[in-house]
Write a protein that holds these residues in place. Structure first.
Motif, short mmCIF file in Angstrom:
data_model
loop_
_atom_site.label_atom_id
_atom_site.label_comp_id
_atom_site.label_asym_id
_atom_site.label_seq_id
_atom_site.Cartn_x
_atom_site.Cartn_y
_atom_site.Cartn_z
N GLU A 22 -29.49 -47.77 45.63
CA GLU A 22 -28.98 -49.03 45.09
C GLU A 22 -30.07 -49.81 44.37
N ARG A 23 -31.28 -49.82 44.95
CA ARG A 23 -32.37 -50.58 44.34
C ARG A 23 -32.84 -49.96 43.03
N PHE A 24 -32.97 -48.65 43.01
CA PHE A 24 -33.47 -48.01 41.80
C PHE A 24 -32.43 -48.01 40.69
N VAL A 25 -31.16 -47.89 41.04
CA VAL A 25 -30.11 -48.02 40.02
C VAL A 25 -30.09 -49.44 39.48
N ALA A 26 -30.22 -50.43 40.36
CA ALA A 26 -30.25 -51.82 39.91
C ALA A 26 -31.44 -52.09 38.99
N GLY A 27 -32.54 -51.33 39.18
CA GLY A 27 -33.71 -51.49 38.34
C GLY A 27 -33.64 -50.76 37.03
N GLY A 28 -32.57 -50.00 36.81
CA GLY A 28 -32.38 -49.33 35.53
C GLY A 28 -32.60 -47.84 35.54
N ASP A 29 -32.94 -47.27 36.68
CA ASP A 29 -33.17 -45.82 36.75
C ASP A 29 -31.85 -45.07 36.86
N ARG A 30 -31.87 -43.83 36.39
CA ARG A 30 -30.88 -42.86 36.83
C ARG A 30 -31.46 -42.18 38.06
N VAL A 31 -30.66 -42.00 39.06
CA VAL A 31 -31.15 -41.43 40.32
C VAL A 31 -30.62 -40.02 40.48
N LEU A 32 -31.52 -39.12 40.82
CA LEU A 32 -31.15 -37.76 41.24
C LEU A 32 -31.21 -37.76 42.76
N ALA A 33 -30.06 -37.87 43.39
CA ALA A 33 -29.97 -37.98 44.84
C ALA A 33 -29.93 -36.59 45.46
N HIS A 34 -30.84 -36.34 46.39
CA HIS A 34 -30.89 -35.04 47.07
C HIS A 34 -30.63 -35.22 48.55
N ASP A 35 -29.84 -34.31 49.09
CA ASP A 35 -29.59 -34.24 50.52
C ASP A 35 -29.08 -32.84 50.81
N ARG A 36 -29.14 -32.44 52.06
CA ARG A 36 -28.59 -31.12 52.40
C ARG A 36 -27.07 -31.16 52.50
N ASP A 37 -26.50 -32.36 52.64
CA ASP A 37 -25.06 -32.55 52.84
C ASP A 37 -24.40 -32.81 51.48
N ALA A 38 -23.83 -31.75 50.90
CA ALA A 38 -23.24 -31.87 49.57
C ALA A 38 -22.04 -32.81 49.54
N SER A 39 -21.23 -32.79 50.57
CA SER A 39 -20.05 -33.66 50.59
C SER A 39 -20.45 -35.13 50.67
N ALA A 40 -21.49 -35.43 51.43
CA ALA A 40 -21.97 -36.82 51.51
C ALA A 40 -22.51 -37.27 50.16
N LEU A 41 -23.15 -36.36 49.44
CA LEU A 41 -23.67 -36.70 48.11
C LEU A 41 -22.54 -37.00 47.13
N GLN A 42 -21.46 -36.22 47.20
CA GLN A 42 -20.33 -36.46 46.30
C GLN A 42 -19.72 -37.83 46.54
N ALA A 43 -19.59 -38.19 47.81
CA ALA A 43 -19.04 -39.51 48.15
C ALA A 43 -19.97 -40.61 47.68
N LEU A 44 -21.27 -40.38 47.81
CA LEU A 44 -22.25 -41.36 47.39
C LEU A 44 -22.22 -41.55 45.87
N SER A 45 -22.17 -40.46 45.13
CA SER A 45 -22.17 -40.53 43.67
C SER A 45 -20.94 -41.26 43.16
N ALA A 46 -19.82 -41.10 43.85
CA ALA A 46 -18.57 -41.72 43.42
C ALA A 46 -18.62 -43.24 43.49
N GLN A 47 -19.57 -43.78 44.26
CA GLN A 47 -19.70 -45.23 44.38
C GLN A 47 -20.32 -45.87 43.13
N PHE A 48 -20.94 -45.06 42.31
CA PHE A 48 -21.63 -45.56 41.12
C PHE A 48 -20.96 -45.01 39.86
N GLY A 49 -20.99 -45.77 38.81
CA GLY A 49 -20.37 -45.34 37.57
C GLY A 49 -21.37 -44.91 36.53
N ASP A 50 -20.83 -44.39 35.42
CA ASP A 50 -21.63 -44.08 34.22
C ASP A 50 -22.73 -43.06 34.48
#
Length: 258
Positions: A22-50
């Motif tokens: 949230e902080r890095f997106v608010a600062g203008g970055d594109r974030v490459l989010a990594h985790d071992r849990d692919a389904s959790a990442l999909q849910a996380l990505s869906a919270q942000f647009g563009d």
């Protein structure tokens, strides 16, 4: 603003990880989010647009697997310009209760995986004169239990300093944020078992409160920003004053109500 820098954040699905995103997106970055849990990442990505949050899933301590997971994103969106190595967890509470397998697991996830993270992103970091922020722990500064985890977090500090002196000539910076107790889901699980745990711990913290994921994210953002351009190899506790000294012992020594 960061000119749409691509920032790799590991341990993205956890409480601190989400705060970092949230902080890095608010600062203008594109974030490459990594985790071992692919389904959790999909849910996380869906919270942000563009397309502000891209995802990659793999075992973090497997360098070849990590490189393979990151490669398609880097090919499509350009080099990684910053890394926040956040993934980590703690196993055994004491040395007496630490089996060899648990020791190795903590070293792998909290130290070796951070090495793999930097190695996988290193070409991009060199090309962009990028920044690395490790999310360490006050456990890496003093003995507070979880000895294998603590040893790994102490190792992160030495690793960050090595990066700072060896790659500084290339413009890379590396720093460590060391949280104390942070109000995350993991700590809430402890509170569910012992509702008094936070109140009992407050006496050790001079500020009488605990950090939130947002507090950790703000510190990491600062260290990865142009405002910290001359800071490298530094260790920043975000701990409510815990590492400043022993408040309880000081009050007993001086007989003053600190």
């Amino acid at each position: 603003m960061s000119d749409n820098r691509l920032t790799l954040i590991t341990g993205a699905a956890g409480g601190i990880g989400r705060g970092l995103i949230e902080r890095f997106v608010a600062g203008g970055d594109r974030v490459l989010a990594h985790d071992r849990d692919a389904s959790a990442l999909q849910a996380l990505s869906a919270q942000f647009g563009d397309g502000q949050v891209l995802t990659a899933a793999s075992e973090l301590s497997d360098l070849d697997a990590l490189r393979a997971a990151l490669a398609p994103v880097v090919a499509a969106h350009g080099p990684i310009g910053a890394v926040v190595a956040n993934a980590g967890s703690a196993q055994s509470l004491s040395l007496a209760g630490t089996a060899p397998g648990a020791w190795q697991l903590d070293i792998d996830l909290n130290l070796h995986a951070s090495y793999c993270t930097v190695e996988a992103a290193l070409d991009g970091l060199k090309a962009t004169r990028g920044n690395i922020v490790f999310i360490g722990s006050v456990n890496g500064l003093t003995a507070l239990g979880h000895p294998a985890y603590s040893a790994a977090k102490a190792g992160l500090i030495s690793y960050a300093k090595s990066i700072a002196i060896e790659y500084g000539r290339l413009g890379l910076r590396a720093n460590v944020v060391c949280p104390g107790t942070v109000k995350t889901q993991a700590w809430q699980a402890r509170a569910d078992k012992n509702p008094q745990v936070f109140e009992a711990l407050k006496k050790w913290y001079p500020l009488g409160d605990f950090a939130t994921p947002e507090d950790i994210a703000d510190a990491a953002w600062f260290l990865a920003s142009k405002h910290a351009r001359m800071i490298s190899g530094a260790v920043l506790p975000v701990d409510g004053g815990l590492m400043a000294g022993n408040r309880v012992m000081a009050s007993e020594l001086t007989l003053e109500p600190f």
